[in-house]
Design a protein around this motif. Structure first.
Motif, PDB file in Angstrom:
ATOM      1  N   ASN B  52       0.832  -1.210   0.000  1.00 26.85           N
ATOM      2  CA  ASN B  52       0.000   0.000   0.000  1.00 26.85           C
ATOM      3  C   ASN B  52       0.860   1.251   0.000  1.00 26.85           C
ATOM      4  O   ASN B  52       0.576   2.212  -0.713  1.00 26.85           O
ATOM      5  N   HIS B  56       0.096   3.323  -3.220  1.00 22.41           N
ATOM      6  CA  HIS B  56      -0.860   4.403  -2.963  1.00 22.41           C
ATOM      7  C   HIS B  56      -0.202   5.672  -2.448  1.00 22.41           C
ATOM      8  O   HIS B  56      -0.817   6.730  -2.481  1.00 22.41           O
ATOM      9  N   ASP B  77       3.893   7.269   5.871  1.00 21.78           N
ATOM     10  CA  ASP B  77       4.096   7.819   4.528  1.00 21.78           C
ATOM     11  C   ASP B  77       3.580   9.251   4.468  1.00 21.78           C
ATOM     12  O   ASP B  77       2.880   9.709   5.368  1.00 21.78           O
ATOM     13  N   SER B  94     -11.465  -0.237  -3.340  1.00 20.18           N
ATOM     14  CA  SER B  94     -10.109   0.059  -3.805  1.00 20.18           C
ATOM     15  C   SER B  94     -10.091   1.228  -4.776  1.00 20.18           C
ATOM     16  O   SER B  94     -10.999   1.376  -5.591  1.00 20.18           O
ATOM     17  N   THR B  95      -9.058   2.047  -4.669  1.00 20.40           N
ATOM     18  CA  THR B  95      -8.851   3.093  -5.670  1.00 20.40           C
ATOM     19  C   THR B  95      -7.655   2.741  -6.553  1.00 20.40           C
ATOM     20  O   THR B  95      -7.161   3.581  -7.296  1.00 20.40           O
ATOM     21  N   GLY B 106      -4.622  -4.689  -5.446  1.00 20.19           N
ATOM     22  CA  GLY B 106      -5.639  -3.749  -5.882  1.00 20.19           C
ATOM     23  C   GLY B 106      -7.028  -4.351  -5.922  1.00 20.19           C
ATOM     24  O   GLY B 106      -7.906  -3.880  -6.632  1.00 20.19           O
ATOM     25  N   ALA B 107      -7.254  -5.408  -5.157  1.00 21.52           N
ATOM     26  CA  ALA B 107      -8.590  -5.991  -5.063  1.00 21.52           C
ATOM     27  C   ALA B 107      -9.300  -5.522  -3.794  1.00 21.52           C
ATOM     28  O   ALA B 107     -10.355  -6.024  -3.431  1.00 21.52           O
ATOM     29  N   GLY B 108      -8.703  -4.553  -3.111  1.00 18.81           N
ATOM     30  CA  GLY B 108      -9.345  -4.015  -1.915  1.00 18.81           C
ATOM     31  C   GLY B 108      -9.330  -4.968  -0.741  1.00 18.81           C
ATOM     32  O   GLY B 108     -10.215  -4.946   0.116  1.00 18.81           O
ATOM     33  N   LEU B 111      -6.125  -3.837   3.449  1.00 18.73           N
ATOM     34  CA  LEU B 111      -6.431  -3.399   4.818  1.00 18.73           C
ATOM     35  C   LEU B 111      -7.224  -4.459   5.594  1.00 18.73           C
ATOM     36  O   LEU B 111      -6.895  -4.744   6.750  1.00 18.73           O
TER      37      LEU B 111
HETATM   38  N1  ADP Z   1      -0.910   4.260   2.621  1.00 17.23           N
HETATM   39  C1  ADP Z   1      -2.014   4.660   1.945  1.00 17.23           C
HETATM   40  N2  ADP Z   1      -2.098   5.926   1.475  1.00 17.23           N
HETATM   41  C2  ADP Z   1      -3.203   6.339   0.796  1.00 17.23           C
HETATM   42  N3  ADP Z   1      -4.258   5.566   0.560  1.00 17.23           N
HETATM   43  C3  ADP Z   1      -4.240   4.302   1.015  1.00 17.23           C
HETATM   44  C4  ADP Z   1      -3.123   3.775   1.724  1.00 17.23           C
HETATM   45  N4  ADP Z   1      -3.384   2.506   2.063  1.00 17.23           N
HETATM   46  C5  ADP Z   1      -4.610   2.231   1.592  1.00 17.23           C
HETATM   47  N5  ADP Z   1      -5.137   3.316   0.956  1.00 17.23           N
HETATM   48  C6  ADP Z   1      -6.480   3.444   0.341  1.00 17.23           C
HETATM   49  O1  ADP Z   1      -7.316   2.433   0.855  1.00 17.23           O
HETATM   50  C7  ADP Z   1      -7.814   1.618  -0.210  1.00 17.23           C
HETATM   51  C8  ADP Z   1      -7.965   0.182   0.256  1.00 17.23           C
HETATM   52  O2  ADP Z   1      -6.662  -0.390   0.563  1.00 17.23           O
HETATM   53  P1  ADP Z   1      -6.480  -1.959   0.480  1.00 17.23           P
HETATM   54  O3  ADP Z   1      -7.517  -2.598   1.342  1.00 17.23           O
HETATM   55  O4  ADP Z   1      -5.071  -2.286   0.752  1.00 17.23           O
HETATM   56  O5  ADP Z   1      -6.874  -2.286  -1.008  1.00 17.23           O
HETATM   57  P2  ADP Z   1      -6.045  -2.065  -2.365  1.00 17.23           P
HETATM   58  O6  ADP Z   1      -4.641  -1.706  -1.992  1.00 17.23           O
HETATM   59  O7  ADP Z   1      -6.161  -3.365  -3.033  1.00 17.23           O
HETATM   60  O8  ADP Z   1      -6.737  -0.958  -3.096  1.00 17.23           O
HETATM   61  C9  ADP Z   1      -6.830   1.803  -1.328  1.00 17.23           C
HETATM   62  O9  ADP Z   1      -7.377   1.533  -2.598  1.00 17.23           O
HETATM   63  C10 ADP Z   1      -6.459   3.277  -1.162  1.00 17.23           C
HETATM   64  O10 ADP Z   1      -7.468   4.098  -1.703  1.00 17.23           O
END
Ligand code: ADP
Ligand code: MG
Lengths: 116, 140
Positions: B52, B56, B77, B94-95, B106-108, B111
Motif C-alpha cells: 500500500n 498508494h 508515509d 479500492s482506488t 488492488g482488489a481491496g 487493509l
Molecule cells: N498508505 C495509503 N495511502 C493512501 N491511501 C491508502 C493507503 N493505504 C490504503 N489506501 C487506500 O485504501 C484503499 C484500500 O486499501 P487496500 O484494502 O489495501 O486495497 P487495495 O490496496 O487493493 O486498493 C486503497 O485503494 C487506497 O485508496
C-alpha cells in the motif's frame, strides 16, 4: 508427490531449483490475485499462477511456499529467478493453462487447502 | 532477548522492490526464534501495508519494534492520505489503478487482511499529509 513427478505430469520446465526436485508437495493453490493468496492460503506449499512479476515470488516467500508453477507458457524474468534462488523457491513453467494444470495435478493426488 | 529495532526506507517508484522490507523482517523474526504462526501473521500484515505504501503513497518509512511480548510495526508515509478510513477498510473497496491490479494487488483486500492477521491495527490519516499505520501482533 515430488516436484519431479509434477514436472512429468505437466510437461514442465525448470527455471530454478533443479537441485530441489526431490521435495514432496501435497497441497497447492491456483490464483492470479496475490491478496487472495495472502488471505486464504494456509499450508499449501505450491502456487500455480498466470501472473509474472516479482510480487509473485515475494508472496510465495511470505507464505513459505516452496514451488511456483507458471501456466500457459509464461516465463519468469531474471530478477524473479534471482529472488527465487535467494529464498530456495523452485520455479517451473508448463504449457498447460491454469484449469488443465490444476486438473492434472488433482488427478495425481494433489489437493487444495485442508486436503480438499 | 533484548528488544530489537529495525528501520527501512521504502522507495515509492520501484515496485519490483516492494516487499523487500517485509522479507527482511520475516527473516529477522525467524532468526530470533518466533513461532511460524506469529511470523506469518506479522509478515502478511506488513507486506500488505508495504505494498500500500508503495502503490498508494509514493513510499515512506517502516520501523519495527520486536520484543518477546509483541511485534509492533509502524509505517509512515507522506502520500495523499485516506479520506474515509471506514470505507477503505471494507473488503473489495479500492482506488488502485489498472497497473496495480495487473501486479496481483488492488482488489481491496489489503487493509482487511492486515486487520485479520494482526491483534491491533491503528490507522491515522490526514488528506494531503499522509498516513501512519500501526500494526501490533502479540507473541502469544
Ligand atoms: N498508505 C495509503 N495511502 C493512501 N491511501 C491508502 C493507503 N493505504 C490504503 N489506501 C487506500 O485504501 C484503499 C484500500 O486499501 P487496500 O484494502 O489495501 O486495497 P487495495 O490496496 O487493493 O486498493 C486503497 O485503494 C487506497 O485508496
Ligand atoms: Mg492494498
Amino acid at each position: 508427490m515430488t516436484i519431479k513427478e509434477i514436472l512429468e505430469t505437466l510437461d514442465a520446465e525448470v527455471f530454478t531449483g533443479a537441485d530441489l526436485l526431490d521435495r514432496e508437495i501435497h497441497t497447492a493453490c491456483g490464483s492470479d490475485l496475490m491478496s487472495d493468496v495472502l488471505a486464504f492460503v494456509k499450508e499449501q506449499a505450491m502456487l500455480l499462477t498466470g501472473l509474472v512479476n516479482p510480487q509473485v515470488i515475494r508472496t510465495a516467500e511470505m507464505m513459505d511456499m516452496v514451488c511456483i508453477l507458471f501456466v500457459r507458457g509464461k516465463k519468469p524474468t531474471l530478477d524473479m529467478i534471482d529472488l527465487a534462488n535467494e529464498n530456495d523457491i523452485v520455479l517451473l513453467g508448463t504449457p498447460y493453462e491454469m484449469f488443465t494444470a490444476c486438473g492434472r495435478l488433482y488427478s495425481k493426488g494433489m489437493r487444495g487447502r485442508s486436503g480438499k | 532477548m533484548d528488544p530489537v529495532k529495525l528501520h527501512y526506507d521504502i522507495s515509492g517508484t520501484d515496485f519490483t522492490t516492494a516487499g523487500e522490507a517485509s522479507g527482511k523482517i520475516k527473516k529477522t523474526l525467524k532468526s530470533l526464534g518466533f513461532s511460524p504462526a506469529i511470523i506469518r501473521n506479522v509478515t502478511i500484515a506488513v507486506y500488505e501495508a508495504e505494498i500500500n505504501m508503495v502503490v498508494h503513497a509514493g513510499g515512506g518509512e517502516i520501523d519495527a519494534y520486536v520484543s518477546p511480548e509483541k511485534i509492533e510495526v509502524v509505517l509512515v508515509d507522506h502520500g495523499p492520505g485516506i479520506p474515509d478510513i471506514g470505507l477503505a477498510m471494507q473488503e473489495g473497496w479500492s482506488t488502485a489503478p489498472e497497473n496495480v491490479r495487473q501486479l496481483g494487488f488492488g482488489a481491496g483486500m489489503g487493509l482487511p487482511n492486515i486487520k485479520k492477521y494482526s491483534d491491533d491495527l491503528q490507522i491515522e490519516s490526514e488528506v494531503g499529509k499522509g498516513t501512519t499505520i500501526r500494526i501490533t501482533v502479540l507473541n502469544k
